[in-house]
Design a protein around this motif. Structure first.
Motif, PDB file in Angstrom:
ATOM      1  N   LEU A  13      -2.809  -1.970   1.876  1.00 57.56           N
ATOM      2  CA  LEU A  13      -1.527  -1.926   2.590  1.00 57.56           C
ATOM      3  C   LEU A  13      -1.463  -0.747   3.549  1.00 57.56           C
ATOM      4  N   LYS A  14      -1.761   0.439   3.056  1.00 59.87           N
ATOM      5  CA  LYS A  14      -1.614   1.651   3.867  1.00 59.87           C
ATOM      6  C   LYS A  14      -2.522   1.609   5.091  1.00 59.87           C
ATOM      7  N   THR A  15      -3.766   1.184   4.891  1.00 59.76           N
ATOM      8  CA  THR A  15      -4.706   1.108   6.011  1.00 59.76           C
ATOM      9  C   THR A  15      -4.198   0.165   7.099  1.00 59.76           C
ATOM     10  N   HIS A  16      -3.643  -0.970   6.673  1.00 56.08           N
ATOM     11  CA  HIS A  16      -3.171  -1.952   7.654  1.00 56.08           C
ATOM     12  C   HIS A  16      -1.934  -1.461   8.392  1.00 56.08           C
ATOM     13  N   LEU A  17      -0.956  -0.961   7.670  1.00 54.87           N
ATOM     14  CA  LEU A  17       0.276  -0.519   8.325  1.00 54.87           C
ATOM     15  C   LEU A  17      -0.002   0.584   9.342  1.00 54.87           C
ATOM     16  N   LEU A  28       6.412   3.414  11.016  1.00 49.19           N
ATOM     17  CA  LEU A  28       5.292   3.197  10.105  1.00 49.19           C
ATOM     18  C   LEU A  28       5.561   3.865   8.756  1.00 49.19           C
ATOM     19  N   ASN A  29       6.056   5.092   8.807  1.00 53.13           N
ATOM     20  CA  ASN A  29       6.361   5.806   7.561  1.00 53.13           C
ATOM     21  C   ASN A  29       7.423   5.067   6.751  1.00 53.13           C
ATOM     22  N   TYR A  30       8.464   4.615   7.450  1.00 51.77           N
ATOM     23  CA  TYR A  30       9.523   3.920   6.728  1.00 51.77           C
ATOM     24  C   TYR A  30       9.000   2.671   6.037  1.00 51.77           C
ATOM     25  N   CYS A  60       5.553  -6.911  -4.820  1.00 53.60           N
ATOM     26  CA  CYS A  60       6.436  -5.869  -4.272  1.00 53.60           C
ATOM     27  C   CYS A  60       5.672  -4.960  -3.319  1.00 53.60           C
ATOM     28  N   LEU A  61       4.494  -4.547  -3.720  1.00 54.57           N
ATOM     29  CA  LEU A  61       3.712  -3.613  -2.911  1.00 54.57           C
ATOM     30  C   LEU A  61       3.298  -4.223  -1.572  1.00 54.57           C
ATOM     31  N   LEU A  62       2.973  -5.522  -1.580  1.00 54.03           N
ATOM     32  CA  LEU A  62       2.412  -6.165  -0.387  1.00 54.03           C
ATOM     33  C   LEU A  62       3.417  -7.028   0.379  1.00 54.03           C
ATOM     34  N   HIS A  63       4.680  -7.003  -0.014  1.00 50.79           N
ATOM     35  CA  HIS A  63       5.635  -7.976   0.535  1.00 50.79           C
ATOM     36  C   HIS A  63       5.846  -7.840   2.041  1.00 50.79           C
ATOM     37  N   ASP A  64       5.680  -6.637   2.578  1.00 52.18           N
ATOM     38  CA  ASP A  64       5.866  -6.416   4.022  1.00 52.18           C
ATOM     39  C   ASP A  64       4.550  -6.123   4.733  1.00 52.18           C
ATOM     40  N   TYR A  65       3.452  -6.574   4.173  1.00 50.18           N
ATOM     41  CA  TYR A  65       2.132  -6.297   4.762  1.00 50.18           C
ATOM     42  C   TYR A  65       2.063  -6.749   6.221  1.00 50.18           C
ATOM     43  N   GLY A  66       2.632  -7.901   6.525  1.00 46.40           N
ATOM     44  CA  GLY A  66       2.572  -8.451   7.879  1.00 46.40           C
ATOM     45  C   GLY A  66       3.803  -8.171   8.715  1.00 46.40           C
ATOM     46  N   LYS A  67       4.572  -7.156   8.350  1.00 43.86           N
ATOM     47  CA  LYS A  67       5.824  -6.851   9.062  1.00 43.86           C
ATOM     48  C   LYS A  67       5.594  -6.662  10.557  1.00 43.86           C
ATOM     49  N   PHE A  68       4.547  -5.973  10.912  1.00 39.41           N
ATOM     50  CA  PHE A  68       4.298  -5.677  12.325  1.00 39.41           C
ATOM     51  C   PHE A  68       3.407  -6.723  12.992  1.00 39.41           C
ATOM     52  N   VAL A  79       4.040 -14.640   7.152  1.00 35.36           N
ATOM     53  CA  VAL A  79       2.885 -14.014   7.809  1.00 35.36           C
ATOM     54  C   VAL A  79       2.185 -13.068   6.826  1.00 35.36           C
ATOM     55  N   SER A  80       2.965 -12.296   6.094  1.00 30.95           N
ATOM     56  CA  SER A  80       2.385 -11.384   5.105  1.00 30.95           C
ATOM     57  C   SER A  80       1.571 -12.145   4.068  1.00 30.95           C
ATOM     58  N   ALA A  81       2.114 -13.246   3.582  1.00 30.39           N
ATOM     59  CA  ALA A  81       1.409 -14.039   2.572  1.00 30.39           C
ATOM     60  C   ALA A  81       0.081 -14.557   3.105  1.00 30.39           C
ATOM     61  N   ALA A  82       0.101 -15.042   4.328  1.00 35.37           N
ATOM     62  CA  ALA A  82      -1.133 -15.573   4.924  1.00 35.37           C
ATOM     63  C   ALA A  82      -2.182 -14.481   5.080  1.00 35.37           C
ATOM     64  N   LEU A  83      -1.752 -13.281   5.441  1.00 27.69           N
ATOM     65  CA  LEU A  83      -2.694 -12.192   5.668  1.00 27.69           C
ATOM     66  C   LEU A  83      -3.281 -11.631   4.379  1.00 27.69           C
TER      67      LEU A  83
END
Length: 210
Positions: A13-17, A28-30, A60-68, A79-83
């Motif tokens: 997660l952190k690397t991607h965001l 990004l921090n938020y 919970c940890l990955l729910h916003d992985y594809g936010k950007f 999008v997050s689920a697909a990624l």
């Protein structure tokens, strides 16, 4: 609970965001810190309720992985689920747990998920954790800063706060949350939000000379 799964998911997660270097570091921090808070809330719910403690914390940890990555805000869950789907295959999870995590992530924004996957309570729990964090002290501070710069007069700001208090009181009266633990966490956050806005309203009403 597989700690190795969680560590790998956190790094993933952190690397991607933070790869979105063109975006404001505050955004990004938020998003990263919000994901951590939602994850911590997921742990609380797992400790108190009968949720799968492999599924809910990872969702919970990955729910916003594809936010950007999403072109539209409303689609970022799907999008997050697909990624994250290929990544989940590398973790020590059953096939059902992988599908459950993807389902939770996909529908957390608008309760819409492609296909006819059977509904699971972990999906409701993820939505609760996400919304509980949105009512917390961090969001209170963020909202205050935004509104102080957006509303150019005290009467306009006062009207906004009165509107918010009406909504908070309605949510307190109706109750929120799909489990006993979530209900208590919502009540705690809403009570804080109510107290802060009541005090803010009181001080606005003192900002006069008569």
């Amino acid at each position: 609970m597989n700690k190795d799964n969680l560590r790998k998911a956190h790094d993933f997660l952190k690397t991607h965001l933070y790869s979105f270097e063109q975006l404001d570091i505050l955004d990004l921090n938020y998003r990263y810190e919000h994901s951590l808070r939602v994850y911590q809330l997921g742990l609380k719910l797992c400790a108190a309720e009968a949720y799968d403690d492999e599924v809910l914390p990872l969702a919970c940890l990955l729910h916003d992985y594809g936010k950007f990555d999403a072109e539209k805000e409303i689609d970022h869950g799907r999008v997050s689920a697909a990624l994250v789907q290929p990544f989940l295959k590398t973790l020590a999870l059953s096939e059902k747990q992988q599908h459950d995590i993807l389902y939770c992530i996909a529908m957390h924004v608008d309760d819409q998920c492609p296909g006819d996957y059977p509904h699971i309570h972990e999906a409701d729990a993820l939505s609760d954790c996400d919304n509980i964090d949105r009512l917390g002290a961090y969001r209170i501070a963020e909202t205050f800063l935004y509104e102080m710069s957006s509303f150019k007069s005290m009467p306009a700001l006062r009207e906004r706060i009165v509107w918010r208090l009406a909504n908070v009181n309605r949510m307190l009266d109706e109750g929120m949350g799909g489990s006993a633990c979530a209900k208590e966490l919502f009540k705690e956050q809403l009570t804080l939000l109510k107290a802060y806005n009541e005090k803010l309203l009181e001080q606005i009403d003192l900002s006069v000379f008569e």
